[in-house]
Design a protein around this motif. Structure first.
Motif, PDB file in Angstrom:
ATOM      1  N   LYS A  74       0.827  -1.201   0.000  1.00 40.73           N
ATOM      2  CA  LYS A  74       0.000   0.000   0.000  1.00 40.73           C
ATOM      3  C   LYS A  74       0.864   1.256   0.000  1.00 40.73           C
ATOM      4  CE  LYS A  74      -4.062  -1.871   2.399  1.00 40.73           C
ATOM      5  NZ  LYS A  74      -4.990  -1.695   3.549  1.00 40.73           N
ATOM      6  N   ALA A  76       2.019   4.827   1.021  1.00 40.62           N
ATOM      7  CA  ALA A  76       1.977   5.659   2.225  1.00 40.62           C
ATOM      8  C   ALA A  76       2.520   7.035   1.873  1.00 40.62           C
ATOM      9  CB  ALA A  76       2.807   5.024   3.339  1.00 40.62           C
ATOM     10  N   ASN A  77       1.904   8.063   2.413  1.00 46.34           N
ATOM     11  CA  ASN A  77       2.324   9.429   2.091  1.00 46.34           C
ATOM     12  C   ASN A  77       3.400   9.956   3.024  1.00 46.34           C
ATOM     13  OD1 ASN A  77       0.504   9.729  -0.113  1.00 46.34           O
ATOM     14  ND2 ASN A  77      -1.159  10.099   1.331  1.00 46.34           N
ATOM     15  N   ASN A  78       3.608   9.253   4.127  1.00 46.59           N
ATOM     16  CA  ASN A  78       4.643   9.655   5.076  1.00 46.59           C
ATOM     17  C   ASN A  78       5.040   8.448   5.916  1.00 46.59           C
ATOM     18  OD1 ASN A  78       2.639   9.480   7.255  1.00 46.59           O
ATOM     19  ND2 ASN A  78       1.842  11.408   6.412  1.00 46.59           N
ATOM     20  N   GLU A  80       4.687   7.917   9.086  1.00 49.11           N
ATOM     21  CA  GLU A  80       3.663   7.504  10.048  1.00 49.11           C
ATOM     22  C   GLU A  80       2.656   6.561   9.381  1.00 49.11           C
ATOM     23  OE1 GLU A  80       4.663  10.644   9.578  1.00 49.11           O
ATOM     24  OE2 GLU A  80       5.787  10.848  11.467  1.00 49.11           O
ATOM     25  N   GLN A  81       2.213   6.916   8.183  1.00 55.38           N
ATOM     26  CA  GLN A  81       1.305   6.038   7.436  1.00 55.38           C
ATOM     27  C   GLN A  81       1.990   4.725   7.086  1.00 55.38           C
ATOM     28  OE1 GLN A  81      -0.409   7.892   3.978  1.00 55.38           O
ATOM     29  NE2 GLN A  81      -1.397   9.530   5.143  1.00 55.38           N
ATOM     30  N   GLU A  83       4.219   3.112   8.757  1.00 55.24           N
ATOM     31  CA  GLU A  83       4.261   2.244   9.931  1.00 55.24           C
ATOM     32  C   GLU A  83       2.895   1.611  10.189  1.00 55.24           C
ATOM     33  OE1 GLU A  83       6.036   0.146  12.922  1.00 55.24           O
ATOM     34  OE2 GLU A  83       6.913   1.303  11.286  1.00 55.24           O
ATOM     35  N   ILE A  84       1.827   2.346   9.925  1.00 56.16           N
ATOM     36  CA  ILE A  84       0.474   1.795  10.073  1.00 56.16           C
ATOM     37  C   ILE A  84       0.263   0.657   9.079  1.00 56.16           C
ATOM     38  CG2 ILE A  84      -1.988   2.287   9.756  1.00 56.16           C
ATOM     39  CD1 ILE A  84      -1.389   5.141  10.809  1.00 56.16           C
ATOM     40  N   VAL A  85       0.681   0.886   7.828  1.00 60.20           N
ATOM     41  CA  VAL A  85       0.569  -0.145   6.786  1.00 60.20           C
ATOM     42  C   VAL A  85       1.328  -1.402   7.201  1.00 60.20           C
ATOM     43  CG1 VAL A  85       1.208  -0.751   4.413  1.00 60.20           C
ATOM     44  CG2 VAL A  85       0.187   1.484   4.895  1.00 60.20           C
ATOM     45  N   GLU A  88      -0.307  -3.414   9.897  1.00 58.64           N
ATOM     46  CA  GLU A  88      -1.477  -4.144   9.371  1.00 58.64           C
ATOM     47  C   GLU A  88      -1.074  -5.461   8.711  1.00 58.64           C
ATOM     48  OE1 GLU A  88      -4.329  -0.293   8.202  1.00 58.64           O
ATOM     49  OE2 GLU A  88      -3.097  -1.291   6.673  1.00 58.64           O
ATOM     50  N   PRO A  92       4.560  -1.253   3.013  1.00 55.60           N
ATOM     51  CA  PRO A  92       4.406   0.153   2.629  1.00 55.60           C
ATOM     52  C   PRO A  92       5.349   0.540   1.494  1.00 55.60           C
ATOM     53  CG  PRO A  92       5.716  -0.022   4.636  1.00 55.60           C
ATOM     54  CD  PRO A  92       5.346  -1.422   4.240  1.00 55.60           C
TER      55      PRO A  92
END
Length: 284
Positions: A74, A76-78, A80-81, A83-85, A88, A92
């Motif tokens: 997926k 990610a734009n940064n 932080e995103q 790390e979320i990806v 999950e 990223p």
């Protein structure tokens, strides 16, 4: 002991790997490392030009998400995103053509899988372990290890000194065909795709257009890959790939033998170099 196993030089997580590039050969490596439990972050350009798009994680840069053999990547734009990806359970991918995010990610290993046939910015200083795919790098100078990408007896071989075979510009032979398999753009302009990946095509059949110039199939076979519709291409740029083996249609959706072999070399080099550092006491 647990801390020793999980952290690397200067407290870096030994499982964190940055892969530069997300094309089909890079994706074989990304897929394998992810499957083996590594925390993989992919860095790509804003507009990648993958040809075998059905097995390239780089397509997530356009569609937000790409899936290869059951594994999801997926955009990610940064960080932080990203790390979320990752948390999950997905991979990223971030826009970063010059590797500027590497210092922030602090990976244990960096894999240059751009396959530009030359080094466009990867160095040993980027991480404790650095690995590059294909020509353009010298192991021991530019990076710690180089993995051979040329089809043949040495495909996937690891060089800890020296370089991979130089780029010849001639594709590997499949079913007796080499350069005939690859189609180059007849002009500069916007590519309009006519045939879909996986279609059976006949020699001379129109598979795409660049501006008003037709792009014709170079031989009978399966259209294994073509640059996405609407891409701005240059004259002479590689834009499509035909597999002469009509029975291999299913291969359009799976990682190639070449990509898997290269991925095995990367994994081996990563483990060998990591263990070598541990023996030398550099993992503290």
């Amino acid at each position: 002991m647990k801390g020793r196993e999980q952290t690397g030089m200067n407290g870096r997580d030994r499982k964190t790997v940055v892969v530069r590039g997300g094309g089909d050969l890079a994706s074989g490596t990304i897929w394998k490392l992810h499957r083996c439990g590594y925390k993989v972050f992919v860095l790509e350009t804003a507009a990648p030009s993958a040809i075998r798009r059905k097995v390239a994680f780089s397509e997530a840069m356009y569609d937000g998400e790409a899936q290869v053999e059951g594994i999801v990547c997926k955009k990610a734009n940064n960080l932080e995103q990203a790390e979320i990806v990752r948390k999950e359970g997905n991979i990223p991918i971030l826009e970063d053509s010059n590797g500027s995010l590497i210092t922030k990610l602090r990976p244990f290993a960096v894999v240059d899988a751009i396959l530009a046939k030359k080094n466009i910015g990867t160095s040993k200083s980027m991480a404790p372990v650095t690995i590059a795919l294909g020509p353009g790098f010298t192991a021991g100078i530019d990076v710690d290890a180089v993995v051979e990408t040329k089809r043949g007896h040495n495909l996937g071989r690891i060089y800890y000194k020296g370089s991979a075979a130089p780029n010849t510009g001639i594709p590997g032979i499949i079913a007796g065909y080499g350069k005939e398999r690859v189609i180059h753009s007849p002009a500069e302009g916007i590519l309009h795709q006519i045939k879909e990946i996986g279609c059976c095509v006949k020699k001379g059949e129109k598979i795409a257009e660049v501006g008003e110039e037709p792009v014709l199939a170079s031989l009978d076979g399966i259209l294994r890959g073509v640059i996405r519709d609407g891409y701005q291409v240059k004259k002479g740029m590689k834009i499509a790939d035909i597999d002469p083996r009509m029975e291999q249609k299913k291969n359009c959706d799976t990682i190639s033998d070449k990509a898997r072999c290269i991925a095995g070399g990367v994994l081996e080099a990563l483990i060998v170099l990591s263990e070598e550092m541990e023996r030398k006491g550099e993992m503290e």
